[in-house]
Structures are given as structure tokens and as C-alpha cells.
Design an enzyme around this catalytic site. Sequence first.
Site, short mmCIF file in Angstrom:
data_model
loop_
_atom_site.label_atom_id
_atom_site.label_comp_id
_atom_site.label_asym_id
_atom_site.label_seq_id
_atom_site.Cartn_x
_atom_site.Cartn_y
_atom_site.Cartn_z
N ASN A 9 -3.75 -75.13 -20.47
CA ASN A 9 -5.01 -74.48 -20.16
C ASN A 9 -5.64 -75.23 -18.98
OD1 ASN A 9 -7.60 -73.49 -20.08
ND2 ASN A 9 -8.19 -74.16 -22.14
N LYS A 11 -8.18 -74.59 -17.31
CA LYS A 11 -9.65 -74.52 -17.27
C LYS A 11 -10.13 -74.22 -15.83
CE LYS A 11 -9.88 -77.21 -21.40
NZ LYS A 11 -10.60 -78.12 -22.28
N HIS A 97 -11.49 -69.45 -27.11
CA HIS A 97 -11.51 -70.91 -26.90
C HIS A 97 -12.91 -71.42 -27.24
CE1 HIS A 97 -11.52 -74.79 -24.92
NE2 HIS A 97 -10.20 -74.74 -24.98
N GLU A 99 -14.78 -73.45 -25.81
CA GLU A 99 -15.71 -73.51 -24.67
C GLU A 99 -16.32 -72.13 -24.42
OE1 GLU A 99 -13.08 -75.50 -21.91
OE2 GLU A 99 -13.25 -77.30 -23.13
N GLU A 169 -7.79 -75.88 -32.71
CA GLU A 169 -8.36 -76.84 -31.76
C GLU A 169 -9.67 -77.38 -32.32
OE1 GLU A 169 -6.69 -76.32 -27.55
OE2 GLU A 169 -8.57 -75.24 -27.69
N GLY A 175 -10.95 -82.72 -25.06
CA GLY A 175 -11.45 -83.45 -23.89
C GLY A 175 -12.12 -84.77 -24.24
N SER A 215 -6.79 -83.07 -26.86
CA SER A 215 -6.31 -84.37 -26.37
C SER A 215 -4.83 -84.61 -26.64
CB SER A 215 -7.16 -85.51 -26.94
OG SER A 215 -8.50 -85.37 -26.51
#
Length: 253
Positions: A9, A11, A97, A99, A169, A175, A215
Site C-alpha cells: 500500500n 499510500k 482501510h 485511514e 490491520e 505506521g 508495521s
Amino acid sequence: MRRAVIAGNWKMYKTAAEAVFLFQKIEDMVKEIDDVDIVVCPTFVALRGLSVVIDQDRPNIYLGAQNMHWEEEGAFTGEISPLMLRDLGCQFVILGHSERRQLFSETDEMVNKKVHSALSHSLSPILCVGETLELREADKTERVIESQVTAGLANIEEDQVSSIVMAYEPIWAIGTGRTATPEVAAETIKLIRKIIGDLYTADIAEKIRILYGGSVKPGNVDSLMSKDDIDGALVGGACLEPESFARIVKFTR
Ligand code: PGA
């Protein structure tokens, strides 16, 4: 035996030209790998460039997008449709996702509409679910995961569900450099498999691929992949370095 999937991904990183450069380096480094499905998900603006250079003779490298709208077209300023993604050669799309859910207010209902739309346009959703640290510490992981999986898959037919790739996730691991231990990741993925078994059949639950994301790095991929229930990884930060992404693709079990 479920085939492994390693998805990157990207991003909001890399210009269109940088993306082509990164992609070509990755492609070169994973040349000999033919038993893992490799999915690269750059920004929308980089998809065209990648679709031009992707080696059509490589059956296991796929293009994916990071999001999409559920409608085919319309007055939706700033959105991209499933038809447009198909036209650019995408076969996967990341949906739900964290985010998107946290920063852009995507609800379970919106995610479910996108899953329906992706499937009807022959795009395989990579459907993300995961809990916050607060919910994990309050012992609510099971409840949140169950509601996200059930809502994300609402009214998806039995014959369509196995083309979905699930991704667990945990938000606290994205992150942050803080990876879920292989045990915690495998346990929650097992739970997702059980929920799918209850919603559909044991056979479907056995077939569906479920990734871990948060991560994932060259240093922890092997121990994560040593767990039977973990079928692959959705990789953020580490997929922007060709060496580290290639090493993740070359995990050993
Ligand atoms: P990370 O991101 O690997 O940088 O934690 C994973 C993701 O957001 O998919």
C-alpha cells in the site's frame, strides 16, 4: 492450501515517475518468485504509468488501487470509479482501510457498498478491518472485528466471497513500528475465519485469504508467515523501499 498474497500500500507517496521507477526495481528483484501473488497499490495518478510497464507475462504481479467510489460514474467530485480502475488494468482494490475510516469518515455501510461494486466489476477487494488500541485494551477486539466483518460482507453472496482478500490491520500497529505479535495476529485472524465460517460455510472460511497488516518489515515477516492462519501481508512503509518489499515477498515459512 491458500496461495500467499503480499500487497504493498503505497499510500500518498511517489510521483507518477517515481512510482514507475520503484515498480521496475521491485519487479526486477522478485523475478524468480512465482508462488506468491504480489499486489502493488500506488496512488491513482501512478496507475496508468504502471499499467504500461507491467510485464504482462508475469501472471502473479497485480495492480491495485487504494480506494474507489461505488458508482460507475456521476457528479462525485474527486472520486474514482470501478470502471476507471478496470480500464487501467487494476485487479485489486483496498477497501475500508483504517485511514479511510478514521480520516475520511468512511462508514461500514459505505465500505459494504464498495465491496459490492468492486465484486460486480471483477475487482478483488482487500477488505481491511482492525481495532484501535483503546478498544483492544478495553477487551472489545472481538466485538469490533465481528461487527466490521459482518457489516463489510453484508449481502455478499456465497459464490462471491472467496474472491475477497481480508486484511486484519490493528490500528495501533499501523505506521507505529509496533507490530502485533505473530500470536496476536494469528489469533485475531482465526477469529475472522470463524466469523466468516458462521456467516457462510466452513469450506469458504478455509478458502478465504486473510492478511496481516501493521508495521510488517523484513525482520518480522518470517515469524508472522510461520502462522498457518496468516496468508500474507498488507505492507505500508516497508513497501516503498524495493529491497525491503522484495525481502517481504521472499518470506520463508
Ligand atoms: P505500515 O502500514 O506497514 O506502514 O504499518 C500498513 C497499512 O496501513 O496498510
